[in-house]
Design a protein around this motif. Structure first.
Motif, PDB file in Angstrom:
ATOM      1  N   LEU A 206       0.571  -1.422   0.223  1.00  0.00           N
ATOM      2  CA  LEU A 206       0.208  -0.105   0.356  1.00  0.00           C
ATOM      3  C   LEU A 206       1.339   1.229   0.166  1.00  0.00           C
ATOM      4  O   LEU A 206       0.951   2.000  -0.968  1.00  0.00           O
ATOM      5  N   ALA A 210       1.510   4.227  -2.761  1.00  0.00           N
ATOM      6  CA  ALA A 210       0.891   5.654  -2.394  1.00  0.00           C
ATOM      7  C   ALA A 210       1.838   6.445  -2.792  1.00  0.00           C
ATOM      8  O   ALA A 210       1.580   7.569  -3.004  1.00  0.00           O
ATOM      9  N   GLU A 412      -2.088  11.169   4.013  1.00  0.00           N
ATOM     10  CA  GLU A 412      -3.406  11.174   3.557  1.00  0.00           C
ATOM     11  C   GLU A 412      -2.700  10.111   3.008  1.00  0.00           C
ATOM     12  O   GLU A 412      -4.127   8.513   3.086  1.00  0.00           O
ATOM     13  N   GLN A 416      -4.670   6.342   4.951  1.00  0.00           N
ATOM     14  CA  GLN A 416      -5.321   4.661   4.891  1.00  0.00           C
ATOM     15  C   GLN A 416      -4.707   2.862   5.398  1.00  0.00           C
ATOM     16  O   GLN A 416      -5.308   1.722   5.274  1.00  0.00           O
TER      17      GLN A 416
END
Length: 421
Positions: A206, A210, A412, A416
Motif C-alpha cells: 500500500l 501511494a 493522506e 489509509q
C-alpha cells in the motif's frame, strides 16, 4: 541479561544494588524487597503516600526480545522517584512480567496485573499486547506505550494510549525521505513472525503504491538468521536503500551492515532503530539511516538546546543501571515512563485506571520527554502523534535528523491504515 524479581519495590538498596527482575509468578506474589542491610539510599524514601503501581510487559525474553527496554524502565523508576519527586509526591512502583511474544503469556501477565491492582500497564514494545486488552479493559486498566508493535493493538483507540507514532508512521516517514532524496527502490527485511507478515504482505505494498516507489520485503529466521544470505537477498537487484524495517537486536544490525558492505552494496543501509553498529563498525556506518521516536545520545550534537539537558539526564540514568543495555529501546522506554509520570503529576485525589486513562486521553500539546509535543484522545488512533525522527549517520559517528527535527509523514497516506490517525 539479568534475572529480575517481578515487582520493582523502590526500597532500601535500590541505589546500591541493581534491581533484579524475573517473570511474574503464577501467584503474582512480590519477592523483590531489597535487603535493608545492603546500604545505599532509597530514591523514594522522602516520598509520601501510597505508591502508584503500574504493570510492565517486559519484552526481554522470547524469540524476538527487545533488550534495553527493561533497562530503560528501571532507570526511569529511579529517575522519577529520585529526581522528579515521584508522581504527585508518590513513588512509582512497577510490577514487571516477562513476556515471550505469545498471546498466552501476555494474557497471563494481564491477569497478574489485575491481581496486583495496577492502575496502568506499560507496553514494552510487545508483539502480542492485544491479548492483554480483554482482561485489562474489563478491569478498567489502560494500556500505555510508545509504538504499538502489535498491529491489532494499534488499530483502535479504546482503552489504550501510545505516546509515539504508529509503526506505519516510521515506515512512511523513512520511505518519504528516501523518495525525496531520489531513492525510488527499497528492500527491507523483518524477522519472520505473524505480525511481520501483516506489515510486509499487507502494509508495504500500500505504501509503495501511494509513494510511487518500488518497495518490497524479505524475511529472516528469528532463531537462526543467516545475515550473509539476507544481505544477498536485499542487494540482489541493487536497490537504492535496503536493510532492516525492524531489528530483533543490535547485533543483527551490526551483522547485516557488515555483510552488506562485504558484498560491496553501496546504497543507503537502513538499520531500523539500531545505533550500536555505528561504534562497532564505524567505517561501514557512515551514510546509513535509522528512525527513532525520541532523541538519542548519538544525536546530542544536533539536538535542540532544550532537549540536551533531558537527553543527558536520561543517558546518565540508563548508564547507571548495573549490567543494563542501552540503545533505542532503553531510551524509548525511559521516555515512556517519564512522560507518563509528568502527565499525571498534577492529578489530585486517588489515581485509578479510569482517571489515568482520562488524564492521558486529555493531553493536548503536551511536551513529551525526548519527543515532540503530543495530543492524545483521538477516537480512531491510540497514538498521540505521528511525527518521527529519521537520522542519517555522519562521518564522525554522530547521527543528524533529516530536516533538523521531527518529520510529519503524509497524513493522506497514514489515513489509509486503520488506527494510524
Amino acid at each position: 541479561m539479568r534475572t529480575r524479581p517481578s515487582t520493582w519495590r523502590t526500597v532500601a538498596a535500590l541505589a546500591a544494588a541493581a534491581l533484579v527482575l524475573s517473570s511474574c509468578g503464577a501467584d503474582g506474589t512480590d519477592d523483590s524487597e531489597a535487603d535493608p542491610g545492603s546500604g545505599g539510599s532509597d530514591p523514594a524514601a522522602a516520598l509520601d503516600g501510597p505508591p502508584v503501581r503500574v504493570g510492565f510487559l517486559n519484552p526481554s525474553g522470547g524469540a524476538v526480545p527487545q533488550p534495553g527496554a527493561d533497562t530503560g524502565a528501571e532507570a526511569a523508576v529511579d529517575y522519577i522517584n529520585g529526581e522528579l519527586g515521584g508522581i504527585g509526591g508518590r513513588p512509582i512502583e512497577v510490577v514487571s512480567c516477562d513476556t515471550d511474544t505469545t498471546p498466552e503469556k501476555a494474557t497471563s501477565c494481564a491477569n497478574t496485573f489485575v491481581e496486583e491492582g495496577v492502575v496502568a500497564v506499560m507496553d514494552g514494545f510487545n508483539l502480542s499486547s492485544s491479548a492483554t486488552l480483554p482482561v485489562l479493559k474489563a478491569a478498567g486498566i489502560p494500556l500505555v506505550g510508545m509504538i504499538p508493535f502489535d498491529s491489532v493493538t494499534g488499530a483502535q483507540a479504546d482503552g489504550r494510549v501510545f505516546f509515539a507514532g504508529p509503526q506505519a508512521a516510521f515506515l512512511v516517514g523513512a520511505l518519504q525521505a528516501f523518495k525525496q532524496t531520489g531513492k525510488d527502490s527499497v528492500v527491507l527485511a523483518l524477522v519472520d513472525t505473524p505480525s511481520s507478515h501483516q506489515t510486509i504482505d499487507g502494509l508495504l505494498p500500500l505504501l509503495a503504491e501511494a509513494l510511487d516507489m518500488d518497495a518490497s520485503g524479505v524475511y529472516f529466521s528469528p532463531t537462526n538468521p543467516n545475515f550473509t544470505a539476507l544481505a544477498a537477498a536485499i542487494a540482489k537487484d541493487d536497490p537504492d536503500a535496503g536493510g532492516l524495517m525492524a531489528s530483533p537486536n543490535e547485533a543483527a544490525c551490526t551483522a547485516l551492515v557488515q555483510s552488506l558492505r562485504k558484498i560491496r552494496y553501496d546504497g543507503t543501509i537502513f538499520t531500523a532503530a539500531c545505533t550500536d553498529y555505528i561504534e562497532t563498525a564505524p567505517a561501514d556506518a557512515a551514510g546509513g539511516a535509522l528512525y527513532s521516536s525520541t532523541w538519542l545520545p548519538a544525536a546530542m550534537d544536533h539536538a535542540p538546546e532544550e532537549v540536551k539537558a533531558d537527553l543527558k539526564a536520561a543517558q546518565d540514568a540508563i548508564e547507571g543501571v548495573d549490567g543494563g543495555t542501552g540503545g533505542f529501546y532503553a531510551y524509548a522506554e525511559f521516555a515512556q515512563f517519564v512522560t507518563f509520570a509528568q502527565a499525571l503529576s498534577e492529578v489530585t485525589g486517588e489515581l485509578t485506571g479510569p482517571t489515568v486513562l482520562s488524564t492521558l486521553k486529555g493531553l493536548k500539546d503536551f511536551p513529551s520527554f525526548l519527543g515532540p509535543e503530543i495530543t492524545c484522545g483521538s477516537k480512531t488512533s491510540p497514538n498521540c502523534t505521528s511525527e518521527t525522527l529519521l537520522f542519517e549517520v555522519q562521518e564522525d559517528g554522530t547521527i543528524e535528523p533529516v530536516g533538523g527535527d521531527f518529520l510529519q509523514p503524509a497524513l493522506e497516506i497514514l489515513g489509509q491504515i486503520p488506527g494510524a490517525v
